[in-house]
Write a protein that holds these residues in place. Structure first.
Motif, PDB file in Angstrom:
ATOM      1  N   THR A 263      58.949  -3.031  64.140  1.00  0.00           N
ATOM      2  CA  THR A 263      57.820  -2.895  65.063  1.00  0.00           C
ATOM      3  C   THR A 263      58.078  -3.678  66.347  1.00  0.00           C
ATOM      4  O   THR A 263      57.883  -3.142  67.454  1.00  0.00           O
ATOM      5  N   LEU A 264      58.527  -4.909  66.226  1.00  0.00           N
ATOM      6  CA  LEU A 264      58.810  -5.727  67.409  1.00  0.00           C
ATOM      7  C   LEU A 264      59.938  -5.109  68.236  1.00  0.00           C
ATOM      8  O   LEU A 264      59.872  -5.088  69.474  1.00  0.00           O
ATOM      9  N   ARG A 265      60.939  -4.575  67.549  1.00  0.00           N
ATOM     10  CA  ARG A 265      62.051  -3.914  68.246  1.00  0.00           C
ATOM     11  C   ARG A 265      61.558  -2.643  68.955  1.00  0.00           C
ATOM     12  O   ARG A 265      61.933  -2.369  70.094  1.00  0.00           O
ATOM     13  N   ASN A 266      60.699  -1.864  68.290  1.00  0.00           N
ATOM     14  CA  ASN A 266      60.137  -0.648  68.892  1.00  0.00           C
ATOM     15  C   ASN A 266      59.373  -0.970  70.169  1.00  0.00           C
ATOM     16  O   ASN A 266      59.492  -0.260  71.178  1.00  0.00           O
ATOM     17  N   ILE A 267      58.593  -2.042  70.130  1.00  0.00           N
ATOM     18  CA  ILE A 267      57.832  -2.439  71.320  1.00  0.00           C
ATOM     19  C   ILE A 267      58.797  -2.801  72.445  1.00  0.00           C
ATOM     20  O   ILE A 267      58.632  -2.352  73.582  1.00  0.00           O
ATOM     21  N   GLY A 268      59.805  -3.589  72.121  1.00  0.00           N
ATOM     22  CA  GLY A 268      60.797  -3.959  73.124  1.00  0.00           C
ATOM     23  C   GLY A 268      61.499  -2.748  73.709  1.00  0.00           C
ATOM     24  O   GLY A 268      61.717  -2.661  74.925  1.00  0.00           O
TER      25      GLY A 268
ATOM     26  N   GLN B 274      60.203 -14.051  69.489  1.00  0.00           N
ATOM     27  CA  GLN B 274      60.066 -12.644  69.860  1.00  0.00           C
ATOM     28  C   GLN B 274      58.666 -12.358  70.418  1.00  0.00           C
ATOM     29  O   GLN B 274      58.518 -11.638  71.400  1.00  0.00           O
ATOM     30  N   LEU B 275      57.653 -12.922  69.781  1.00  0.00           N
ATOM     31  CA  LEU B 275      56.274 -12.703  70.229  1.00  0.00           C
ATOM     32  C   LEU B 275      56.032 -13.332  71.599  1.00  0.00           C
ATOM     33  O   LEU B 275      55.367 -12.741  72.448  1.00  0.00           O
ATOM     34  N   THR B 276      56.594 -14.508  71.804  1.00  0.00           N
ATOM     35  CA  THR B 276      56.461 -15.178  73.102  1.00  0.00           C
ATOM     36  C   THR B 276      57.093 -14.315  74.194  1.00  0.00           C
ATOM     37  O   THR B 276      56.509 -14.132  75.265  1.00  0.00           O
ATOM     38  N   ALA B 277      58.261 -13.769  73.916  1.00  0.00           N
ATOM     39  CA  ALA B 277      58.941 -12.908  74.889  1.00  0.00           C
ATOM     40  C   ALA B 277      58.113 -11.658  75.177  1.00  0.00           C
ATOM     41  O   ALA B 277      57.985 -11.239  76.337  1.00  0.00           O
ATOM     42  N   LEU B 278      57.512 -11.073  74.144  1.00  0.00           N
ATOM     43  CA  LEU B 278      56.678  -9.885  74.351  1.00  0.00           C
ATOM     44  C   LEU B 278      55.422 -10.220  75.156  1.00  0.00           C
ATOM     45  O   LEU B 278      55.034  -9.474  76.061  1.00  0.00           O
ATOM     46  N   LYS B 279      54.820 -11.361  74.834  1.00  0.00           N
ATOM     47  CA  LYS B 279      53.630 -11.769  75.587  1.00  0.00           C
ATOM     48  C   LYS B 279      53.979 -11.983  77.061  1.00  0.00           C
ATOM     49  O   LYS B 279      53.218 -11.615  77.954  1.00  0.00           O
TER      50      LYS B 279
ATOM     51  N   GLY C 127      53.761  -9.023  79.016  1.00  0.00           N
ATOM     52  CA  GLY C 127      52.435  -8.434  79.155  1.00  0.00           C
ATOM     53  C   GLY C 127      51.853  -7.795  77.915  1.00  0.00           C
ATOM     54  O   GLY C 127      50.777  -7.199  77.969  1.00  0.00           O
ATOM     55  N   VAL C 128      52.546  -7.895  76.786  1.00  0.00           N
ATOM     56  CA  VAL C 128      52.039  -7.292  75.552  1.00  0.00           C
ATOM     57  C   VAL C 128      50.838  -8.086  75.044  1.00  0.00           C
ATOM     58  O   VAL C 128      50.885  -9.317  74.965  1.00  0.00           O
ATOM     59  N   ILE C 129      49.771  -7.387  74.708  1.00  0.00           N
ATOM     60  CA  ILE C 129      48.582  -7.995  74.110  1.00  0.00           C
ATOM     61  C   ILE C 129      48.851  -8.147  72.617  1.00  0.00           C
ATOM     62  O   ILE C 129      49.207  -7.176  71.943  1.00  0.00           O
TER      63      ILE C 129
END
Length: 159
Positions: A64-69, A104-109, A112-114
């Motif tokens: 899921t995290l990879r898909n978002i990225g 990974q979550l910090t990088a996504l945030k 701009g990822v909510i």
């Protein structure tokens, strides 16, 4: 009658979105048949997607995290994409301090990822917000968030 209305609309120069989509689909099909298809054209100004995470399976969380990225890096969507990750049920594992997903979550945030966690899950599983990473937001219900976002026109991805 339908043909008369269609002819009048075309003669008046009115845009007909349904026809444009059919035309695009036909062009895509032709490009595919000719071996020149390279994916859909991102012709909208903005896209919105919500990712659903309701599993604590580490492979699924990583996927899921990879898909978002990957979506954020898709050149067709650059600068046009709003993303939300909503976790509920056992998916709460992604936001736990005792897990390894924080970088990974910090990088996504930062992109701009909510990052949203369902409060119903915390109540049902007796999990304190103190057990979760401080970089997330909370929604009353994960299912409610999915329902609202889809009604607002957001796409749903459930890896």
């Amino acid at each position: 009658m339908k043909n008369l209305v269609l002819t009048a609309a075309l003669a008046a120069g009115l845009a007909l979105p349904g026809l444009a989509q059919s035309s695009t689909a036909m062009t895509d099909q032709q490009a595919f048949q000719q071996g020149t298809f390279h994916g859909a054209t991102a012709d909208q100004a903005q896209y919105h997607v919500i990712y659903q995470l309701d599993s604590d399976d580490p492979k699924l969380i990583q996927q899921t995290l990879r898909n978002i990225g990957n979506a954020l890096e898709d050149t067709r969507l650059k600068g046009k994409l709003t993303v939300e990750l909503v976790a509920f049920g056992t998916g709460v594992a992604v936001f736990r301090k005792d897990q390894s997903y924080e970088p990974q979550l910090t990088a996504l945030k930062q992109k701009g990822v909510i990052l949203a966690q369902c409060l119903n899950t915390l109540k049902e599983k007796k999990i304190s917000k103190d057990e979760l990473l401080p970089l997330i937001a909370y929604v009353p219900s994960g299912n409610g968030e999915l329902i609202i976002r889809q009604a607002q026109g957001w796409s749903l991805v459930h890896p």
